[in-house]
Write an enzyme that holds these catalytic residues in place. Sequence first.
Site, short mmCIF file in Angstrom:
data_model
loop_
_atom_site.label_atom_id
_atom_site.label_comp_id
_atom_site.label_asym_id
_atom_site.label_seq_id
_atom_site.Cartn_x
_atom_site.Cartn_y
_atom_site.Cartn_z
N HIS A 1 0.86 -1.18 0.00
CA HIS A 1 0.00 0.00 0.00
C HIS A 1 0.90 1.23 0.00
O HIS A 1 1.91 1.28 0.71
CB HIS A 1 -0.95 0.01 1.20
CG HIS A 1 -0.30 0.16 2.53
ND1 HIS A 1 -0.03 1.39 3.10
CD2 HIS A 1 0.15 -0.76 3.43
CE1 HIS A 1 0.52 1.23 4.29
NE2 HIS A 1 0.66 -0.07 4.52
N ASP B 266 6.54 1.78 6.47
CA ASP B 266 5.11 1.46 6.36
C ASP B 266 4.45 2.39 5.35
O ASP B 266 3.90 3.42 5.73
CB ASP B 266 4.46 1.60 7.73
CG ASP B 266 3.00 1.20 7.74
OD1 ASP B 266 2.59 0.47 6.84
OD2 ASP B 266 2.28 1.64 8.67
N GLU C 107 -4.89 1.74 2.79
CA GLU C 107 -4.77 0.60 3.72
C GLU C 107 -4.80 1.08 5.16
O GLU C 107 -5.40 0.43 6.03
CB GLU C 107 -3.47 -0.16 3.43
CG GLU C 107 -3.30 -1.45 4.23
CD GLU C 107 -2.62 -1.27 5.58
OE1 GLU C 107 -2.56 -2.25 6.34
OE2 GLU C 107 -2.14 -0.15 5.87
N GLU C 108 -4.17 2.21 5.43
CA GLU C 108 -4.06 2.70 6.80
C GLU C 108 -5.42 3.11 7.37
O GLU C 108 -5.56 3.25 8.58
CB GLU C 108 -3.11 3.90 6.86
CG GLU C 108 -1.68 3.60 6.46
CD GLU C 108 -0.95 2.75 7.50
OE1 GLU C 108 -1.57 2.38 8.51
OE2 GLU C 108 0.23 2.44 7.29
N GLU D 134 4.35 -5.70 3.99
CA GLU D 134 3.79 -4.75 4.96
C GLU D 134 4.90 -4.23 5.87
O GLU D 134 6.00 -4.77 5.92
CB GLU D 134 2.70 -5.47 5.78
CG GLU D 134 1.97 -4.63 6.79
CD GLU D 134 1.32 -3.40 6.21
OE1 GLU D 134 2.02 -2.36 6.15
OE2 GLU D 134 0.15 -3.44 5.78
N HIS E 28 4.35 4.63 12.72
CA HIS E 28 3.31 5.66 12.59
C HIS E 28 3.72 7.01 13.18
O HIS E 28 2.86 7.81 13.57
CB HIS E 28 1.99 5.19 13.23
CG HIS E 28 1.24 4.21 12.39
ND1 HIS E 28 0.01 3.70 12.75
CD2 HIS E 28 1.55 3.62 11.19
CE1 HIS E 28 -0.41 2.85 11.82
NE2 HIS E 28 0.52 2.78 10.86
#
EC number: 3.4.-.-
Length: 1032
Positions: free
Chosen positions: A207, A219, A253-254, A279, A352
């Site tokens: 993603h 990510d 996706e997130e 991922e 994140h």
Amino acid sequence: MRFQNPFAFRPGPVSFWTTVIYLALVIPLIYVHETVPPAPSDRSLYQGLNLTEAWLDLQTISRAFHPYNSHENDVVRQFLIDRTKEILDRNSMPYTTETIGGVDWHTRNAFVQTQDSDLNPRDEFIQSRPRGATLFDDKISNVTWTYNTARPTGTNIAKGTWMGQYFEGNNYYVYIHGKDDPEGEWWRSESAYKKFRGQGGVLVNCHFDSVSTGYGATDDGMSCVSMLQLLSYFTLQGRQPKNGIVLLFNNAEEDGLLGARAFGYSPLLHFTHTFVNLEGAGAGGRAILFRTTDLQAAKVYAKSPHPFGSVVAANAFERGVIKSATDYEIFADIFGQRGMDIAFYAPRARYHTNQDDTRHTSVNSIWHMLSAALASTERFSQITGTTFHGDRSDGKSDLVQNGKKAEGVWFDIFGSAWAVFALRGLFAWSLTLLVATPLILVAITYILARKDKYYFFSRDIKMHHDINDDPVVLGGWKGFLRFPFALVFAGALTIASTLLLAKFNPLIIYSSPYAVWSMTLSIFYFSFWLIMRGASFIRPSALHRGYVLIWLFALGWGLQVVGAVAEDRLHIAALYATVFLQSAVFLALFISLLEQFALLGKHDFAMQLHDAHQARDISSHGTDHESRPQPEEEPAQPEGDEDESEDATETTPLRANEPGYGSSTRTSFAATYRRSVADNAPSPPRMRRYQPYEHEQSWSGRLPSWTWIIQFLLLAPVPVILFGNLGLVAMSALQMTGTDGGSLLVPVLTLGIVSIFLLLPLTPFIHRVSHHVPMFLLCVFAGTFIYNLVAFPFSDSHRFKFYFQQVVDLDNGTDTVSIVGLERFSRSVIKSLPSASSQDIKCEKAVGRDLMECLYDSSSLSPHLVEGKTPRELITFETVDGTNASKGRLRIDALDSRLCYLHTSRPIYGFAVDGGAARDPRFGGFPSEGFKTIQLWRRDRDRPWTVNLYLDEHSQQADKSFEGEHKKLGDGSVVHRRADDPLEVTVRCAWSDANKPGTIPALDELLKYMPTWAAVTKKNVGLVEVRKTYKV
């Protein structure tokens, strides 16, 4: 000087070899865990791969935050499109572009199932399809579904809040044609879909969106640049795959795995029988095999040059222990594909956050993921036959027919080798350990007993039936109860230390996990040694080691019962390490039993000892003077009598100093008899002496002193490698979950339990370890225990993570910032902010998380989301024609945003967006009681949503899919709504683009003033929400 056996069961060799072997096992484990294999130079890579190019691509992708609801997201998407075309042109690969999407697979499945099944899948194939690629730019597919927040990918029953969701996707994917794929644009033909329920192709997924507070390097930027390298590799001349490969760059996706759901409307959905999902749930490091769907997929991963992973992670996902969601769940659980999830998983402190950037990762990490993805994809594309083709195990005809799968067990060894075998094989192994090994031990015990050489549990032997005759003491029970007492004592201290740590400073594991390891290992080692060494000093026993192995075997047998039930009934393979441990314990115990064949029979030993004592007594009396002793006289005692100089042992008669029981005082008859024998018989030869260790039983002198090293080499290496690897992975996976709302006890308790298992192989030998090692470890425990209790748990490299959102409520006229996290540290962060330092901060339990939510007024830092617009001008809401008592028809718009929520004052029983697809039952069931919240996504920021809300349970205008589902689940009751009962709709629209300074001043203030040991991440999809309630 006599040469000493370096492997003798003595304190020196035991201390040396146990320490050296443990260090030789643990140090490589830690090294493999903490480092990433170096990447080869570009010149030594396969042609088509270029890590320098991949690194530059990663820097471009991660230059800014790029969530789905941001303009930078569109820039990244266009960059990927341009790069794929550039690579194809460079490799002289012909390609075409498609904009097809929105395939209704429910209708198509019904069609496919009614077609003639005798068609040959090769009818329209040519010998070898030429090289080529097709680019799918899907700006058509959209998804409508309802789901329960407790089970976002579930289908029917769950507890939680029901929601409706509508999403417009813009996935981009590249189809590399395989040699065995049919010619032409087969995806436009209905019959071609039928054929591709044959061999099928491989889906590789990443993603390209990030979260609103992270740059997305790990990510999931590294996954996407790895896929660009796969494109370069497979499109070179001579590299055409046998079966086609689809490289999917999905979006959003997130925000809830939305792009993967949109792929459910791709014409290539049933073509892809297998998948490799890439991922990033950490920031750099090694890419672990999170999970696979089956044994065959795990065997495919074995081709990776640096395998890393364990089936324990897969079981943890299945049982809900690990709650992170990836696209794997959509591909495997909903679409029915078979494949694997390869992901970065640590450190979560950077996950994140703004440290998910290229400065905190490396080319080595890209190579680790790329090499695993390349090996797995290439192998998947080569497999033919029925491995991934044919009828499914579950018999579901609406899913891709990709063969029958088997459950497996897999794990890596030092990150270099990959072990994989069937779960049924593990179950058979467990049954063998449960049934065969006890029988073998019983058989050996029986043989030893028949030969009178079974010294375990032996009783004392009486040579004569005379009641006054003392028995020969064998000491067969000495040492039996030491192990359980020591295990309970040492285990209790170890667990108590972790509980104390969890009470006073549980987050120390966040930044200092090896200090916690050192504490738990050292306290267990020292306390266990203290009991065992003390018992051995007071009551030495040659059976000590054997009794420990018997206890280990019994405990392991009980654990194997649990393991066998888990493997057979629950399909859990996570206890595989205990099978290896129990096998090693069995072999070590088997050796301990075999050792006893070297001993004399118990009665032979007792007779020999008895005769030796008698002969010694007779010999000593034969040298006395020949005068006739009187009964009342005491015979002369010969000089140098050994009985006077020797200490009493367990073989010394208990009444040794009484007449007739080994004393030098004899009755007249006995003295006369013994003297007469001595006068007529020669002196007996001296009995060969087998010296026991220190004061252990005298019969033990014949035991071999070197077999312990074989037992230790059986017990230690494999279990330590397996448990050590599991412990290190668990440490990295759990150590930072406390700030996410996870348990504060589980991480430290896990290390305590794993420490016990790590040291169990040492327990049979620890009583022979000299005091130097445990005393050193006692000092280690003291130092680490104090440090763990008092040290501050966070640092610049291990930052406390908290969650941020600003909410502007237009109804109440409030502007507040929500900080969600552990209250103690959240308050410290808030106090550092100029705008909040003087406010009275109130904190309460956060909804849906085991954290606290602290609020402060941010009206002085109002967001500037759209230039020249106030928050009141951002949302537009109106009722349009078609609204009545049973249906509300609304038009909603939000300036420069792709996301809005609707919350209704009473339940609704269906919804539909103009131009959107009908509800898709694959992604969730439907609640009979209705629902109140809808989440709306759009790809075009300038086109408002027109939403139809079905208010009546039996509205004839309701969407047929909603109505049919409700009739199945509902109780048939009729709900009548009065025409004058107004419907209130709260509209919450979200903004997530924080790239431009000044857009969200409250977030800018946090980044500027918060402590360096803190890191901010998003609380919800939107960094800022603007709310307004309207009446319909």
